[in-house]
Design a protein around this motif. Structure first.
Motif, PDB file in Angstrom:
ATOM      1  N   LYS A 171      -3.361   5.950  13.977  1.00 55.49           N
ATOM      2  CA  LYS A 171      -2.638   6.724  12.970  1.00 55.49           C
ATOM      3  C   LYS A 171      -1.762   7.756  13.686  1.00 55.49           C
ATOM      4  O   LYS A 171      -2.235   8.541  14.500  1.00 55.49           O
TER       5      LYS A 171
ATOM      6  N   CYS B 114      -1.538   0.156  -0.863  1.00 55.53           N
ATOM      7  CA  CYS B 114      -2.565   1.157  -1.160  1.00 55.53           C
ATOM      8  C   CYS B 114      -3.598   1.191  -0.052  1.00 55.53           C
ATOM      9  O   CYS B 114      -3.514   0.471   0.938  1.00 55.53           O
ATOM     10  N   ILE B 115      -4.603   1.985  -0.286  1.00 54.52           N
ATOM     11  CA  ILE B 115      -5.591   2.293   0.756  1.00 54.52           C
ATOM     12  C   ILE B 115      -6.581   1.138   1.025  1.00 54.52           C
ATOM     13  O   ILE B 115      -7.260   1.114   2.042  1.00 54.52           O
TER      14      ILE B 115
ATOM     15  N   GLU C 246      -4.416  -3.346   7.682  1.00 55.02           N
ATOM     16  CA  GLU C 246      -3.299  -4.235   8.014  1.00 55.02           C
ATOM     17  C   GLU C 246      -2.281  -3.493   8.882  1.00 55.02           C
ATOM     18  O   GLU C 246      -1.709  -4.059   9.807  1.00 55.02           O
ATOM     19  N   SER C 247      -2.079  -2.221   8.581  1.00 50.17           N
ATOM     20  CA  SER C 247      -1.122  -1.429   9.364  1.00 50.17           C
ATOM     21  C   SER C 247      -1.573  -1.293  10.813  1.00 50.17           C
ATOM     22  O   SER C 247      -0.760  -1.263  11.726  1.00 50.17           O
TER      23      SER C 247
ATOM     24  N   ASN D 222      -6.277  -2.325   1.663  1.00 47.35           N
ATOM     25  CA  ASN D 222      -6.003  -3.074   2.891  1.00 47.35           C
ATOM     26  C   ASN D 222      -4.926  -2.415   3.744  1.00 47.35           C
ATOM     27  O   ASN D 222      -4.628  -2.880   4.839  1.00 47.35           O
ATOM     28  N   GLY D 223      -4.307  -1.367   3.198  1.00 48.66           N
ATOM     29  CA  GLY D 223      -3.163  -0.748   3.861  1.00 48.66           C
ATOM     30  C   GLY D 223      -3.437  -0.287   5.279  1.00 48.66           C
ATOM     31  O   GLY D 223      -2.807  -0.779   6.225  1.00 48.66           O
ATOM     32  N   PRO D 224      -4.392   0.620   5.470  1.00 47.64           N
ATOM     33  CA  PRO D 224      -4.613   1.111   6.835  1.00 47.64           C
ATOM     34  C   PRO D 224      -5.037  -0.016   7.791  1.00 47.64           C
ATOM     35  O   PRO D 224      -4.575  -0.083   8.921  1.00 47.64           O
TER      36      PRO D 224
ATOM     37  N   SER E 187       1.124   2.659   5.010  1.00 48.19           N
ATOM     38  CA  SER E 187       0.272   2.397   3.849  1.00 48.19           C
ATOM     39  C   SER E 187       0.674   3.368   2.752  1.00 48.19           C
ATOM     40  O   SER E 187       0.423   4.570   2.864  1.00 48.19           O
TER      41      SER E 187
ATOM     42  N   CYS F 186       1.951  -6.482   1.356  1.00 43.45           N
ATOM     43  CA  CYS F 186       0.937  -6.944   0.411  1.00 43.45           C
ATOM     44  C   CYS F 186       1.635  -7.351  -0.883  1.00 43.45           C
ATOM     45  O   CYS F 186       2.756  -6.934  -1.146  1.00 43.45           O
TER      46      CYS F 186
ATOM     47  N   MET G 125       2.376  -1.733   3.201  1.00 41.82           N
ATOM     48  CA  MET G 125       1.254  -2.030   2.308  1.00 41.82           C
ATOM     49  C   MET G 125       1.214  -1.076   1.122  1.00 41.82           C
ATOM     50  O   MET G 125       1.692   0.049   1.194  1.00 41.82           O
TER      51      MET G 125
ATOM     52  N   ALA H  88       1.651   8.882   2.767  1.00 39.06           N
ATOM     53  CA  ALA H  88       1.748   7.547   3.347  1.00 39.06           C
ATOM     54  C   ALA H  88       1.469   7.602   4.849  1.00 39.06           C
ATOM     55  O   ALA H  88       2.348   7.952   5.644  1.00 39.06           O
TER      56      ALA H  88
END
Ligand code: SF4
Length: 427
Positions: free
Chosen positions: A395, A361-362, A368-369, A364-366, A377, A315, A359, A387
């Protein structure tokens, strides 16, 4: 305009590059065969900027370009000394185990160099002939024929490379005169487009009459303006099925050169136009010549035409994260993946298609991950210092503490070994 809802039944066509319809040309050196056009992948080319007379320096740069991913490398052949250096360059490369085909770039005196130094003609895998620079008046046809005959005799393909900076001025003047006599003349720019395309196609037909096969001819019509290049190649692709070499000439430096080349090449490649590409970047002071190869590979990979390296989705960062940790981690992972690729290509077939997400932060992180094969993330400002790592959309674990970067790198290595290592055993 009234909003129109999307119904569940509606099929939205995924965008993809159109199929290409050119003839296939084989460019060979030893047992290495690089297929250009037809169903072959779009090829990457580069050009050296060393003095060809410096055989060792040129061989080293050719090697660097080849290792970076250039599948054919062009070198300048402008003097008898340069022509005599070509077999030595080839020999040096062979000794280093670099079998990348060499292309000779000829202007003005190519007819003499190719006939007077047969070892040069033999050591090259392809010749680039610029029909605007093969002699004027009566000499033009004779000298063009001499070069083509050498190519036919040595069974080498040629690229007939027209460049608007060196367009055949006699042809252009003749077409401008004819246009001026029309009741409603075309714009000079349109006549120039026509002259460029005519020069390429007429030269190719002439080369066929002189003994080259159509599957030994590649055409290019390079321009330095993005819209000019698109106009000319769209028209050229409609008028012939020769394999096409694509490049925005004199693209410039740094961001400008990279963006202009990407814009031009992407527009054409998406339409199924272009069988080999070169990104003509002017290196910035201190910048490696290989940067033009890096950009070319990225263009093809971004369009989904080829895969060369695992891709890292990162990101851009924003006010939600004040630390540079995630930028550093993204760069560290990207550098690491690229550095390992020469080894991994052999050991882990398919690893080049892997997607890694880093990524910030929370927000778009999770998400996109989860879309990546493996993603992390990182915590944004005010978030818990944890993280989460996602593997194959699930997850898997949460990393904490000072060693997040190293631990994530180890997880990536384990993932590659588990997923792509098995392919080695299977093969
Ligand atoms: S993922 Fe978070 S840190 Fe990254 S750009 Fe989006 S909101 Fe900003």
């Amino acid at each position: 305009m009234k909003d129109t809802p999307v119904s569940l039944e509606e099929y939205i066509e995924p965008a993809a590059p159109a199929a290409r319809h050119s003839r296939q040309v084989l460019v060979r050196w030893g047992s290495r065969v690089v297929a250009v056009g037809g169903d072959a992948p779009v090829r990457v080319q580069a050009m050296t900027n060393t003095d060809t007379v410096d055989a060792i320096g040129t061989a080293i740069q050719v090697k660097e370009l080849a290792v970076a991913g250039s599948e054919m490398v062009r070198i300048t052949v402008n003097t008898p000394e340069a022509a005599q250096a070509v077999p030595y360059i080839r020999d040096q490369l062979d000794r280093m185990g670099i079998d990348v085909p060499l292309i000779g770039d000829f202007h003005y005196n190519g007819h003499r160099l190719l006939t007077e130094v047969p070892a040069c003609a033999e050591a090259l895998s392809k010749y680039r002939i610029n029909p605007g620079n093969v002699g004027k008046g009566d000499k033009h046809d004779k000298q063009f024929a001499q070069m083509v005959e050498v190519a036919a005799r040595h069974d080498k393909p040629v690229r007939i490379g027209v460049n608007w900076g060196s367009l055949d001025q006699e042809l252009l003047a003749q077409m401008m005169d004819e246009n001026a006599k029309l009741a409603e003349p075309f714009e000079p720019q349109q006549i120039m487009y026509r002259a460029i395309i005519t020069s390429a196609i007429q030269s190719a037909r002439r080369a066929e009459q002189l003994g080259l096969r159509a599957d030994q001819i590649i055409l290019s019509c390079k321009m330095s303006g993005v819209q000019d290049l698109v106009s000319v190649y769209q028209a050229l692709a409609k008028r012939c099925d020769y394999a096409l070499h694509l490049g925005l000439t004199e693209a410039g430096m740094g961001t400008k050169g990279t963006v202009a080349s990407t814009a031009a090449l992407a527009l054409l490649l998406q339409q199924g136009i272009g069988d080999t590409i070169r990104v003509s970047l002017t290196p910035q002071p201190g910048e490696a010549r290989t940067q033009e190869v890096v950009v070319a590979l990225e263009i093809l990979q971004s369009l989904g035409l080829r895969s060369f390296n695992p891709s890292v989705t990162a990101c851009p960062g924003c006010g939600r994260t004040t630390s540079t940790t995630f930028q550093e981690l993204a760069k560290q992972i990207d550098d690491y993946l690229r550095a390992q690729m020469p080894l991994w290509k052999e050991r882990y077939p398919g690893v080049e298609t892997m997607k890694v997400a880093v990524m910030g932060c929370i927000v778009n992180g999770p998400g996109e991950s989860k879309h990546a094969d493996i993603g992390i993330s990182l915590p944004g400002t005010g978030e818990a210092p944890a993280a989460p790592v996602f593997i194959d959309g699930e997850k898997a674990l949460t990393l904490r503490g000072e060693r997040i970067a190293q631990e994530f790198q180890t997880l990536v290595e384990d993932y590659i070994e588990k997923r792509f290592g098995a392919a080695t055993t299977a093969h």
